[in-house]
Motif scaffolding. Structure first.
Motif, mmCIF file in Angstrom:
data_model
loop_
_atom_site.group_PDB
_atom_site.id
_atom_site.type_symbol
_atom_site.label_atom_id
_atom_site.label_comp_id
_atom_site.label_asym_id
_atom_site.label_seq_id
_atom_site.Cartn_x
_atom_site.Cartn_y
_atom_site.Cartn_z
ATOM 1 N N ILE A 182 -2.529 -142.427 75.412
ATOM 2 C CA ILE A 182 -1.138 -142.678 75.041
ATOM 3 C C ILE A 182 -1.085 -144.020 74.318
ATOM 4 O O ILE A 182 -1.736 -144.981 74.740
ATOM 5 C CB ILE A 182 -0.241 -142.722 76.296
ATOM 6 C CG1 ILE A 182 -0.321 -141.405 77.054
ATOM 7 C CG2 ILE A 182 1.205 -143.062 75.929
ATOM 8 C CD1 ILE A 182 0.159 -141.498 78.490
ATOM 9 N N TYR B 130 3.582 -142.999 71.274
ATOM 10 C CA TYR B 130 4.642 -142.640 72.219
ATOM 11 C C TYR B 130 5.938 -143.332 71.829
ATOM 12 O O TYR B 130 6.990 -142.714 71.756
ATOM 13 C CB TYR B 130 4.226 -143.006 73.640
ATOM 14 C CG TYR B 130 5.287 -142.629 74.643
ATOM 15 C CD1 TYR B 130 5.401 -141.311 75.058
ATOM 16 C CD2 TYR B 130 6.184 -143.560 75.132
ATOM 17 C CE1 TYR B 130 6.389 -140.939 75.956
ATOM 18 C CE2 TYR B 130 7.165 -143.197 76.024
ATOM 19 C CZ TYR B 130 7.270 -141.894 76.430
ATOM 20 O OH TYR B 130 8.263 -141.524 77.307
ATOM 21 N N ASP B 131 5.864 -144.649 71.598
ATOM 22 C CA ASP B 131 7.074 -145.398 71.257
ATOM 23 C C ASP B 131 6.704 -146.802 70.827
ATOM 24 O O ASP B 131 5.544 -147.213 70.918
ATOM 25 C CB ASP B 131 8.024 -145.448 72.452
ATOM 26 C CG ASP B 131 9.486 -145.642 72.045
ATOM 27 O OD1 ASP B 131 9.771 -145.838 70.842
ATOM 28 O OD2 ASP B 131 10.354 -145.583 72.931
ATOM 29 N N ALA C 148 6.018 -143.779 79.620
ATOM 30 C CA ALA C 148 4.948 -143.287 78.750
ATOM 31 C C ALA C 148 3.877 -142.575 79.577
ATOM 32 O O ALA C 148 3.374 -141.525 79.181
ATOM 33 C CB ALA C 148 4.335 -144.446 77.965
ATOM 34 N N GLY D 241 5.253 -139.331 80.583
ATOM 35 C CA GLY D 241 5.643 -138.514 79.443
ATOM 36 C C GLY D 241 7.118 -138.318 79.234
ATOM 37 O O GLY D 241 7.536 -137.412 78.524
#
Length: 136
Positions: free
Chosen positions: A77, A99-100, A118, A121
């Motif tokens: 991730i 993820y972000d 994260a 999920g």
């Protein structure tokens, strides 16, 4: 808990992030630039649950690091950090790989919430003064 690779060139931010994640129970390996983080990821054969990387760094920036990690270790991730609006926009081109992005300055609560989400999920919208300022 998770095994996390951190890439951050600012020593004070790196120490804050490492301390916060370690106190939460995560195993953290920290590097001062993307090049070293890429080497560590390769030496460890991608055995990290999550990469948390600053975008703007010398040697190899967080975008290049994210591309390297995503290509070799797609299970990892990726969360990026930035304090610069233009760098955040560059990261949006990586939506399928990351993820972000967490916007600096962030609080301890912002950081831990983003990492927790994260790892499970679940997308979360972290509202902070830094993010609001960038979106205006």
């Amino acid at each position: 808990m998770a095994r996390i690779l951190v890439a951050e060139d600012d020593p004070s931010v790196r120490a804050f992030v490492v301390s916060a994640l370690t106190m939460k129970g995560h195993e953290v390996v920290a590097e001062e630039d993307g090049g070293l983080a890429a080497e560590t990821a390769d030496e460890e054969q991608g055995r990290f649950d999550l990469l948390l990387s600053d975008i703007k760094m010398p040697i190899m920036d967080g975008i290049a690091l994210a591309l390297h990690v995503a290509a070799k270790y797609p299970q990892m991730i990726i969360v990026l950090m930035t304090g610069f609006a233009d760098q955040r926009e560059r990261a949006h081109g990586l939506d399928a790989l990351i993820y972000d992005v967490i916007v600096k300055p962030f609080t301890l609560a912002d950081l831990l919430a983003k990492i927790d989400d994260a790892l499970v999920g679940k997308p979360v919208e972290v509202v902070s003064l830094g993010r609001r300022a960038l979106e205006q």
